[in-house]
Scaffold this motif. Structure first.
Motif, PDB file in Angstrom:
ATOM      1  N   LEU A  52       0.658  -1.206  -0.097  1.00 38.16           N
ATOM      2  CA  LEU A  52      -0.091   0.097   0.074  1.00 38.16           C
ATOM      3  C   LEU A  52       0.966   1.165  -0.084  1.00 38.16           C
ATOM      4  CD1 LEU A  52      -2.661   1.685   0.568  1.00 38.16           C
ATOM      5  CD2 LEU A  52      -2.150   1.131   2.903  1.00 38.16           C
ATOM      6  N   ASN A  53       0.703   2.075  -1.097  1.00 40.00           N
ATOM      7  CA  ASN A  53       1.479   3.334  -1.124  1.00 40.00           C
ATOM      8  C   ASN A  53       0.241   4.387  -0.575  1.00 40.00           C
ATOM      9  OD1 ASN A  53       3.737   2.665  -1.766  1.00 40.00           O
ATOM     10  ND2 ASN A  53       3.543   3.412  -3.890  1.00 40.00           N
ATOM     11  N   ILE A  54       0.638   5.179   0.661  1.00 45.16           N
ATOM     12  CA  ILE A  54      -0.659   6.191   0.840  1.00 45.16           C
ATOM     13  C   ILE A  54       0.106   7.694   0.616  1.00 45.16           C
ATOM     14  CG2 ILE A  54      -1.681   7.295   2.668  1.00 45.16           C
ATOM     15  CD1 ILE A  54      -1.585   4.651   4.188  1.00 45.16           C
ATOM     16  N   GLU A  55      -0.467   8.349  -0.401  1.00 42.27           N
ATOM     17  CA  GLU A  55       0.027   9.708  -0.794  1.00 42.27           C
ATOM     18  C   GLU A  55      -0.484  10.745   0.244  1.00 42.27           C
ATOM     19  OE1 GLU A  55       0.764  12.573  -4.528  1.00 42.27           O
ATOM     20  OE2 GLU A  55      -0.627  11.097  -4.696  1.00 42.27           O
ATOM     21  N   ALA A  84       3.928  -6.967   1.807  1.00 41.37           N
ATOM     22  CA  ALA A  84       5.185  -6.082   1.064  1.00 41.37           C
ATOM     23  C   ALA A  84       4.925  -4.625   1.720  1.00 41.37           C
ATOM     24  CB  ALA A  84       4.799  -6.063  -0.266  1.00 41.37           C
ATOM     25  N   GLY A  85       4.314  -4.412   2.853  1.00 34.53           N
ATOM     26  CA  GLY A  85       4.383  -3.119   3.741  1.00 34.53           C
ATOM     27  C   GLY A  85       3.598  -2.059   3.040  1.00 34.53           C
ATOM     28  N   LYS A 121       0.883  -4.870  -8.285  1.00 34.90           N
ATOM     29  CA  LYS A 121       0.642  -5.455  -6.752  1.00 34.90           C
ATOM     30  C   LYS A 121       0.401  -4.437  -5.905  1.00 34.90           C
ATOM     31  CE  LYS A 121       0.284  -9.364  -6.282  1.00 34.90           C
ATOM     32  NZ  LYS A 121      -1.234 -10.131  -6.551  1.00 34.90           N
ATOM     33  N   ASN A 122       0.629  -3.017  -6.234  1.00 35.51           N
ATOM     34  CA  ASN A 122       0.412  -2.247  -5.236  1.00 35.51           C
ATOM     35  C   ASN A 122      -0.874  -1.297  -5.288  1.00 35.51           C
ATOM     36  OD1 ASN A 122       1.934  -0.079  -3.193  1.00 35.51           O
ATOM     37  ND2 ASN A 122       1.272   1.258  -4.764  1.00 35.51           N
ATOM     38  N   ILE A 123      -1.508  -1.096  -4.179  1.00 41.03           N
ATOM     39  CA  ILE A 123      -2.605  -0.273  -4.132  1.00 41.03           C
ATOM     40  C   ILE A 123      -2.553   1.159  -3.778  1.00 41.03           C
ATOM     41  CG2 ILE A 123      -3.598  -1.085  -1.969  1.00 41.03           C
ATOM     42  CD1 ILE A 123      -6.436  -0.991  -3.052  1.00 41.03           C
ATOM     43  N   ALA A 124      -3.244   2.119  -4.026  1.00 43.35           N
ATOM     44  CA  ALA A 124      -2.568   3.540  -3.562  1.00 43.35           C
ATOM     45  C   ALA A 124      -3.978   4.246  -2.829  1.00 43.35           C
ATOM     46  CB  ALA A 124      -2.377   4.553  -4.697  1.00 43.35           C
TER      47      ALA A 124
END
Length: 253
Positions: A52-55, A84-85, A121-124
């Motif tokens: 997960l990426n949090i902008e 994966a963090g 594979k990354n959700i934002a």
């Protein structure tokens, strides 16, 4: 076809292609234009996305503290399956200088400013911390945050700071952390808004909120009516057992 006609045709094709490309780049990322809760399973589980990426975008003068972001990461780590963090991408944007922002104003800002989107594979997810209040504030109640799309949240940081940090008020870090986590709870489909209930606990008169007054997802948490309840607390309210059961059933830990 003679050479002159061919040259004209090539020029027209180049112009048409350029025009189409310009139109494409002007469009918002449609994966972010879904209702709140629509991506709850993808945020909760590792079935499709493992990180997960949090902008975090904040207007000048309204940067969330490291304590607020650390608290959010700790909260999410306990309920999301993201092996994966979780990564924060933080950047400052120019303050608009507006007294209030409508939901439409905020959506328009996101379409211009947002840089992080779901891929591979990354959700934002996206937060914007604002230098003004909400257009639907009243004289008796101020909105502190909203979740307005499937991965998008706004925090009215100027309002939060005006109601915290003083004598008889909760700390700014506590109030900011509480509102930030509450809004992410809505992104995760709480209550009964993308994540089904295991048992009935929706406070129907107050929309998509929990009926437990001690729960993070109680309706007063995202407005100024909750301030007295936070006095004496050192950390945000927790999710109650019903909310936790709902999240687990939808792919969470």
């Amino acid at each position: 076809m003679n050479l002159k006609c061919a040259a004209v045709l090539i020029c027209l094709l180049i112009f048409a292609t350029s025009a189409c490309n310009d139109d494409d780049t002007a469009q918002p990322n449609t994966s972010t234009l879904q209702p709140v809760g629509a991506s709850s399973h993808d945020f909760l589980s590792d079935e499709n996305y493992e990180s997960l990426n949090i902008e975090i975008q904040y207007m000048t003068g309204y940067e969330p503290s490291s304590a607020v972001l650390n608290s959010l990461e700790s909260f999410l780590s306990t309920i999301l399956n993201k092996p994966a963090g979780i990564v924060f991408i933080k950047n400052e944007i120019v303050a608009e200088g507006k007294t209030t922002y409508s939901a439409a104003d905020i959506r328009a800002l996101e379409q211009i400013k947002r840089t992080q989107y779901t891929s591979n594979k990354n959700i934002a997810a996206y937060f914007i911390f604002l230098d003004g209040g909400y257009s639907e504030d009243s004289s008796s109640s101020k909105v502190l945050g909203i979740a307005y799309q499937n991965s998008s949240m706004a925090i009215f940081q100027k309002t939060i700071e005006s109601l915290s940090g003083g004598i008889g008020q909760p700390s700014t870090n506590l109030l900011s952390s509480t509102v930030t986590q509450h809004e992410f709870g809505h992104i995760l489909g709480l209550v009964n808004n993308g994540t089904d209930m295991v048992a009935q606990h929706q406070d129907v008169p107050h929309g998509k909120h929990c009926d437990d007054a001690d729960c993070l997802m109680y309706w007063t948490v995202e407005n100024s009516n909750n301030l007295a309840d936070l006095l004496g607390m050192s950390s945000p309210p927790s999710l109650d057992t019903n909310c936790l059961a709902d999240l687990k059933a939808n792919g969470g830990k």
